[in-house]
Write a protein that holds these residues in place. Structure first.
Motif, mmCIF file in Angstrom:
data_model
loop_
_atom_site.group_PDB
_atom_site.id
_atom_site.type_symbol
_atom_site.label_atom_id
_atom_site.label_comp_id
_atom_site.label_asym_id
_atom_site.label_seq_id
_atom_site.Cartn_x
_atom_site.Cartn_y
_atom_site.Cartn_z
ATOM 1 N N LEU A 13 -54.957 14.533 -1.590
ATOM 2 C CA LEU A 13 -56.265 15.166 -1.769
ATOM 3 C C LEU A 13 -56.552 16.147 -0.631
ATOM 4 O O LEU A 13 -57.029 17.260 -0.869
ATOM 5 C CB LEU A 13 -57.350 14.090 -1.841
ATOM 6 N N GLN A 14 -56.239 15.756 0.587
ATOM 7 C CA GLN A 14 -56.445 16.659 1.733
ATOM 8 C C GLN A 14 -55.607 17.927 1.593
ATOM 9 O O GLN A 14 -56.062 19.023 1.934
ATOM 10 C CB GLN A 14 -56.085 15.944 3.037
ATOM 11 N N THR A 15 -54.384 17.789 1.086
ATOM 12 C CA THR A 15 -53.518 18.952 0.880
ATOM 13 C C THR A 15 -54.121 19.899 -0.141
ATOM 14 O O THR A 15 -54.131 21.122 0.055
ATOM 15 C CB THR A 15 -52.113 18.499 0.433
ATOM 16 N N ILE A 16 -54.640 19.349 -1.225
ATOM 17 C CA ILE A 16 -55.269 20.173 -2.259
ATOM 18 C C ILE A 16 -56.471 20.918 -1.680
ATOM 19 O O ILE A 16 -56.630 22.127 -1.895
ATOM 20 C CB ILE A 16 -55.689 19.314 -3.472
ATOM 21 N N VAL A 17 -57.312 20.219 -0.927
ATOM 22 C CA VAL A 17 -58.493 20.841 -0.321
ATOM 23 C C VAL A 17 -58.080 21.966 0.625
ATOM 24 O O VAL A 17 -58.649 23.062 0.595
ATOM 25 C CB VAL A 17 -59.352 19.788 0.413
ATOM 26 N N ARG A 18 -57.052 21.713 1.442
ATOM 27 C CA ARG A 18 -56.582 22.736 2.384
ATOM 28 C C ARG A 18 -56.109 23.979 1.636
ATOM 29 O O ARG A 18 -56.436 25.115 2.003
ATOM 30 C CB ARG A 18 -55.453 22.189 3.262
ATOM 31 N N GLU A 21 -59.138 25.856 0.338
ATOM 32 C CA GLU A 21 -59.855 26.528 1.427
ATOM 33 C C GLU A 21 -59.121 27.765 1.919
ATOM 34 O O GLU A 21 -59.743 28.730 2.351
ATOM 35 C CB GLU A 21 -60.070 25.562 2.585
ATOM 36 N N ASN A 22 -57.794 27.741 1.853
ATOM 37 C CA ASN A 22 -56.987 28.858 2.348
ATOM 38 C C ASN A 22 -56.572 29.827 1.247
ATOM 39 O O ASN A 22 -55.717 30.687 1.467
ATOM 40 C CB ASN A 22 -55.735 28.321 3.061
ATOM 41 N N ASP A 23 -57.188 29.687 0.070
ATOM 42 C CA ASP A 23 -56.888 30.572 -1.068
ATOM 43 C C ASP A 23 -55.393 30.644 -1.373
ATOM 44 O O ASP A 23 -54.851 31.712 -1.645
ATOM 45 C CB ASP A 23 -57.438 31.984 -0.818
ATOM 46 N N GLU A 24 -54.732 29.487 -1.350
ATOM 47 C CA GLU A 24 -53.296 29.428 -1.611
ATOM 48 C C GLU A 24 -52.971 29.179 -3.083
ATOM 49 O O GLU A 24 -51.802 29.106 -3.442
ATOM 50 C CB GLU A 24 -52.650 28.325 -0.757
ATOM 51 N N LEU A 25 -53.981 29.052 -3.922
ATOM 52 C CA LEU A 25 -53.758 28.727 -5.330
ATOM 53 C C LEU A 25 -54.228 29.861 -6.227
ATOM 54 O O LEU A 25 -55.297 30.432 -6.007
ATOM 55 C CB LEU A 25 -54.526 27.450 -5.700
ATOM 56 N N GLN A 29 -53.164 27.391 -11.067
ATOM 57 C CA GLN A 29 -52.915 26.275 -10.149
ATOM 58 C C GLN A 29 -54.230 25.601 -9.761
ATOM 59 O O GLN A 29 -54.286 24.381 -9.633
ATOM 60 C CB GLN A 29 -52.216 26.770 -8.884
ATOM 61 N N MET A 30 -55.259 26.415 -9.593
ATOM 62 C CA MET A 30 -56.559 25.881 -9.204
ATOM 63 C C MET A 30 -57.061 24.885 -10.241
ATOM 64 O O MET A 30 -57.530 23.801 -9.901
ATOM 65 C CB MET A 30 -57.575 27.016 -9.040
ATOM 66 N N THR A 31 -56.943 25.235 -11.511
ATOM 67 C CA THR A 31 -57.388 24.352 -12.581
ATOM 68 C C THR A 31 -56.635 23.029 -12.541
ATOM 69 O O THR A 31 -57.243 21.957 -12.597
ATOM 70 C CB THR A 31 -57.191 25.023 -13.952
ATOM 71 N N GLU A 32 -55.326 23.099 -12.428
ATOM 72 C CA GLU A 32 -54.512 21.883 -12.387
ATOM 73 C C GLU A 32 -54.808 21.055 -11.142
ATOM 74 O O GLU A 32 -54.906 19.828 -11.209
ATOM 75 C CB GLU A 32 -53.022 22.233 -12.437
ATOM 76 N N ARG A 36 -56.275 17.234 -10.743
ATOM 77 C CA ARG A 36 -55.574 16.231 -9.938
ATOM 78 C C ARG A 36 -56.507 15.682 -8.861
ATOM 79 O O ARG A 36 -56.526 14.468 -8.600
ATOM 80 C CB ARG A 36 -54.315 16.842 -9.313
ATOM 81 N N ALA A 37 -57.294 16.549 -8.241
ATOM 82 C CA ALA A 37 -58.237 16.107 -7.210
ATOM 83 C C ALA A 37 -59.237 15.116 -7.787
ATOM 84 O O ALA A 37 -59.570 14.111 -7.138
ATOM 85 C CB ALA A 37 -58.957 17.305 -6.596
ATOM 86 N N GLN A 38 -59.712 15.356 -8.997
ATOM 87 C CA GLN A 38 -60.641 14.424 -9.647
ATOM 88 C C GLN A 38 -59.993 13.049 -9.822
ATOM 89 O O GLN A 38 -60.628 12.022 -9.581
ATOM 90 C CB GLN A 38 -61.084 14.960 -11.009
ATOM 91 N N GLN A 39 -58.741 13.037 -10.241
ATOM 92 C CA GLN A 39 -58.018 11.774 -10.403
ATOM 93 C C GLN A 39 -57.882 11.053 -9.065
ATOM 94 O O GLN A 39 -58.065 9.837 -8.982
ATOM 95 C CB GLN A 39 -56.619 12.015 -10.986
ATOM 96 N N LEU A 40 -57.553 11.803 -8.032
ATOM 97 C CA LEU A 40 -57.362 11.209 -6.705
ATOM 98 C C LEU A 40 -58.665 10.667 -6.140
ATOM 99 O O LEU A 40 -58.688 9.592 -5.530
ATOM 100 C CB LEU A 40 -56.762 12.249 -5.749
ATOM 101 N N ILE A 41 -59.751 11.392 -6.347
ATOM 102 C CA ILE A 41 -61.060 10.927 -5.878
ATOM 103 C C ILE A 41 -61.421 9.621 -6.565
ATOM 104 O O ILE A 41 -61.874 8.671 -5.913
ATOM 105 C CB ILE A 41 -62.143 12.008 -6.109
ATOM 106 N N LYS A 42 -61.207 9.538 -7.870
ATOM 107 C CA LYS A 42 -61.501 8.306 -8.598
ATOM 108 C C LYS A 42 -60.632 7.159 -8.084
ATOM 109 O O LYS A 42 -61.118 6.052 -7.857
ATOM 110 C CB LYS A 42 -61.299 8.503 -10.098
ATOM 111 N N LEU A 43 -59.354 7.421 -7.904
ATOM 112 C CA LEU A 43 -58.443 6.400 -7.409
ATOM 113 C C LEU A 43 -58.897 5.882 -6.042
ATOM 114 O O LEU A 43 -58.981 4.670 -5.816
ATOM 115 C CB LEU A 43 -57.022 6.968 -7.313
#
Length: 63
Positions: A13-18, A21-25, A29-32, A36-43
């Motif tokens: 999740l931290q990797t996705i957020v980073r 934040e750095n406009d790397e997606l 990719q952002m949608t996917e 994934r972030a939603q799944q990780l937050i729930k988990l």
């Protein structure tokens, strides 16, 4: 598929957020990654809730 550990999920999740934040997606990719972030937050939330309940039960506060 083995269950993902909290630490692994949180790190992912931290990797996705980073990356966001750095406009790397790009937009696709952002949608996917948002899905994934939603799944990780729930988990993570579910694991924290379960751990909290177990701790309360062990300490005898779950009455």
């Amino acid at each position: 598929m083995k269950e993902q550990k909290y630490e692994e999920a949180f790190a992912e999740l931290q990797t996705i957020v980073r990356k966001m934040e750095n406009d790397e997606l790009d937009i696709d990719q952002m949608t996917e990654q948002l899905k994934r972030a939603q799944q990780l937050i729930k988990l993570c939330k579910d694991k924290l809730t379960k751990t909290d309940e177990e701790i309360k039960k062990i300490l005898g506060e779950d009455k």
